[in-house]
Scaffold this motif. Structure first.
Motif, PDB file in Angstrom:
ATOM      1  N   ILE A 193      74.763  92.759  45.345  1.00  0.00           N
ATOM      2  CA  ILE A 193      74.480  94.393  45.770  1.00  0.00           C
ATOM      3  C   ILE A 193      73.268  94.945  44.955  1.00  0.00           C
ATOM      4  N   LEU A 194      72.372  94.068  44.166  1.00  0.00           N
ATOM      5  CA  LEU A 194      71.117  94.706  43.539  1.00  0.00           C
ATOM      6  C   LEU A 194      70.034  93.970  44.124  1.00  0.00           C
ATOM      7  N   PRO A 195      68.912  94.644  44.385  1.00  0.00           N
ATOM      8  CA  PRO A 195      67.543  93.678  44.864  1.00  0.00           C
ATOM      9  C   PRO A 195      67.377  92.646  43.682  1.00  0.00           C
ATOM     10  N   ASP A 196      66.659  91.815  43.852  1.00  0.00           N
ATOM     11  CA  ASP A 196      66.544  90.699  42.984  1.00  0.00           C
ATOM     12  C   ASP A 196      65.926  90.795  41.659  1.00  0.00           C
ATOM     13  N   TYR A 197      65.501  92.078  41.480  1.00  0.00           N
ATOM     14  CA  TYR A 197      64.670  92.392  40.212  1.00  0.00           C
ATOM     15  C   TYR A 197      65.350  93.091  39.127  1.00  0.00           C
ATOM     16  N   TRP A 198      66.803  93.115  39.401  1.00  0.00           N
ATOM     17  CA  TRP A 198      67.700  93.589  38.493  1.00  0.00           C
ATOM     18  C   TRP A 198      67.639  92.867  37.120  1.00  0.00           C
TER      19      TRP A 198
END
Lengths: 493, 493
Positions: free
Chosen positions: A344-349
């Protein structure tokens, strides 16, 4: 004692010695508060001053003396000058009044003369079967009969928290803050010099009162230590007791002694006692209020593994520090949980705890993440931030007209977005038993919080407070479990 | 370096790569903030998108590329997707732009690829004589030219505090809070990942900036420790540096690393360093803001003897505890001072420190006592309460009509009484050099505080904060004196 306190806190009739209609006088303030909060019993103002002859105060006929009142009086409120307090108490006894509040100061908390006078009062009252609150008290509030017989500007909401305060003004401030937070109060008593009824007596009464779910005390010093220990021993599994103990240092102990004449003991002894009986200790008024609301709003954490879901990276770091320092476990997430969040989150979380979405503009990820954390079995509790860009906009003052329009537009967008985020968060909270604490540095000054408060969502002002309440409630839970285990072991034997 | 930072913070012209007029996009927010705060230089929005052909944003013509801008550009703001950031930096260098802000995240704070990209950016910039803020930054504010080139909802007032924040959002919250408190900011910079310009560079620049009187930093970790030590060594007697160091625990350090890729060292090392160079350390945002305002509002205490003048007895006890715990000396008053106070107070006042007037209804005694304490040579500083019964009245809701009228009347009475007390207090403060800290649990939410703020009176929220700021400033003063003594000794040798 229970009989006395039943009468004191639930009087059918109240006589006010020294009632007045001159605003600014304490006798007027007491009259005003009795009426202001809708007391459901009978009221008898007493004042021998000729100017009150045939007069009334707020529609209540004024009597020159208690002798002229034919009805049975349950509670006497003494607001006369300190020199004539004794006479009034004698009159009360002669008229078989069994409970009183003695408002005036200038007794045991001052000099030798004051101490002597106070002892004399106590002796007379004891011999006359009368128990009293004070002297040097702000009075009390009792929700049962809506009786606010106090000299403070406060009008508590009815509720299930009972409060004992050895400081009158601090007690009134606490009641006022709780009203602002929407927290209801069952009983509040400013115990004053405790020449007759003491902290321990009220505590015992509140422990045995079914409608009291939480007890909170502002304590400067105990007068009946053994009674306190006995009551606490019996209470251990009944209801939480939160105590803000003031007078923990030499200058503080001296100040407490000249404030309400209380005798503070060593702080270590208090700490040990509190620990032994599962009493939750607050170090300041903020912690005190936070703990009260915590018991109203959240369940006890089953463990100390905390998931941190910060509104921004810096807050995440501060919250991780605060949690670790408080003794919570900022546990690493499993790869499984990381994978779920990756979806659910862009990969830079952040890929770790704190779960920092990193500069996301899609605020709906916050409730989604909250649910993922609550449904995982990897965490016992969650600390997160209220999403409130709205509060920044209030300190944002664009100089150009388009900027002002954009600000207005953003306020509207944020109002609606943040409300919908809040509503989703509340829904999720209701689905899971696990405790969640929200942080907002502008609490309680935002309309958004009304939505949270109505649903009893716990908001605190900073990461330290969030970590403190979770740690305190976790330890209280451990204490309860230990007691239970011990008692089962005893039974098995 | 100074040349670069002079250009960066005082550009005559700014080009915004990725400028936009679609509200919600970062490129639009940056444009909006530049205009919103009244930037006094030239603005060149750049966007190759066809829809901007022949268009303008807020009256500034949009250019398809930097190639089309004929004027010399001092500062480039990069708001393009992270994949094309490198190209933009190359273009900047080709056009001899020497400073830039790289807003996008997704570089060194994330994964190996991000780290590689960031290193590449740094290499290209260094070779091309370009220095930049970020990446992963919220931008900056410079009061000199009213340039708010940030993506935060903030509009700082101009002033003399310069702020470096390794957390962007926390930095914006700090700026927003300071605006609410009426504190002006000279420079604010969100330093981001510090791939080019770092915390230490900004610190050095602010130390040498004559208009910066106070430096405050939100620090997660130093990257150039030796430079930091050298700068601090040179600064010791110049201006106060206040640092909120986040990442003090293992989980906090890990969080800091994934937040801005900073390397936190052991907390003991930081503590020792800060102590050695007289850097004031805040443990949380409240302490951080309190210290900033303390340096603006009060003089440094010459000693640690504190007089406590509480608004009520319980607050006195709590303040005595907080002061003693912080290491202040709650010194006893002389008989001479007691005699002086006896002349103005009824005989049941506390006769000791805290100086508790005990239930006085005459609020004018508070300024009178304040003056007695300040003019005595027995105390170096004072902690007192803002007198604000008004704030209680706001949570007071009488049910009967007379009660409502009385409330309204009391609000008017208190408004005028409390204002006149405040004005007398301010007059007294101006007469004496000694630092006084006021406590108000409702700060900053009361109109009364505007009177205090205009005159730079220091208000904090609770006794702990009051004791903390006085102790910190007292120790800073001791530090300065020691340095002075040492340097004189050296000269004499």
């Amino acid at each position: 004692m229970k009989n006395y306190l039943d009468i004191l806190f639930n009087p059918q009739s109240v006589a006010i010695f020294g009632a007045s209609n001159e605003q600014g006088k304490v006798g007027a303030m007491i009259m005003n508060n009795i009426v202001a909060c809708g007391y459901r019993g009978k009221v008898f103002p007493i004042n021998p001053n000729k100017k009150y002859e045939g007069k009334d105060i707020f529609g209540y006929k004024v009597y020159p003396s208690i002798e002229n009142v034919s009805e049975k009086i349950d509670l006497a409120v003494i607001v006369v000058p300190r020199k004539v307090v004794k006479n009034m108490i004698v009159q009360c006894i002669e008229n078989t009044i069994r409970t009183a509040i003695i408002i005036p100061a200038g007794f045991g908390e001052t000099n030798e003369e004051g101490k002597k006078d106070e002892k004399e009062l106590t002796r007379i009252a004891e011999n006359g079967n009368l128990k009293f609150v004070g002297p040097n008290t702000m009075g009390f509030w009792s929700a049962n009969i809506s009786l606010n017989v106090s000299m403070g500007y406060m009008s508590p909401l009815p509720g299930n928290v009972s409060i004992i305060s050895q400081s009158g003004s601090t007690g009134v401030v606490i009641c006022s803050e709780l009203r602002g937070m929407g927290v209801g109060i069952r009983y509040f008593v400013s115990s004053g010099n405790e020449a007759s009824l003491s902290f321990e007596d009220y505590l015992e009464y509140f422990i045995n009162d079914n409608e009291t779910k939480i007890i909170a005390g502002f304590l400067e010093g105990l007068r009946k230590r053994n009674k306190f220990l006995n009551i606490c021993k019996k209470n251990v599994t009944k209801k939480p007791i939160i105590i803000l103990k003031a007078g923990t240092t030499d200058p503080g102990i001296k100040a407490a002694s000249s404030h309400t004449g209380s005798i503070s003991g060593s702080d270590e002894v208090y700490n040990a006692t509190f620990k032994q009986y599962g009493i939750l200790r607050a170090q300041n008024i903020n912690q005190f209020l936070d703990l009260i609301r915590a018991f109203i709003c959240i369940n006890l954490p089953e463990g100390n593994r905390v998931a941190i879901l910060p509104g921004a990276g810096g807050m995440g770091v501060l919250t991780a520090d605060a949690s670790d320092k408080a003794g919570l476990n900022v546990a690493k997430p499993s790869q499984g949980l990381i994978n779920k969040i990756n979806e659910i989150l862009p990969d830079y979380w952040s890929h770790s705890n704190p779960f920092d979405p990193v500069g996301t503009q899609d605020l709906s990820v916050f409730p989604t993440l909250l649910e993922l954390l609550l449904e995982s079995n990897e965490y016992d509790c969650v600390i997160t931030n209220v999403i409130e860009i709205r509060s920044l906009l209030e300190q944002y003052f664009p100089q150009h007209d388009e900027g002002k329009q954009i600000k207005q537009m953003m306020i509207e967008v944020m109002d609606s977005t943040e409300k919908s985020v809040a509503r989703r968060q509340i829904k999720i909270l209701n689905k899971y038993r696990k405790p969640v604490v929200f942080i907002s540095h502008v609490y309680p000054n935002s309309k958004l919080f009304r939505i949270f408060e109505k649903k009893n969502v716990l908001i605190v002002k900073n990461p330290d407070s969030a970590a403190f309440v979770l740690k305190s409630l976790y330890e209280y839970n451990r204490f309860l479990k230990k007691i239970k285990e011990n008692s089962q072991t005893t039974i098995q034997r």
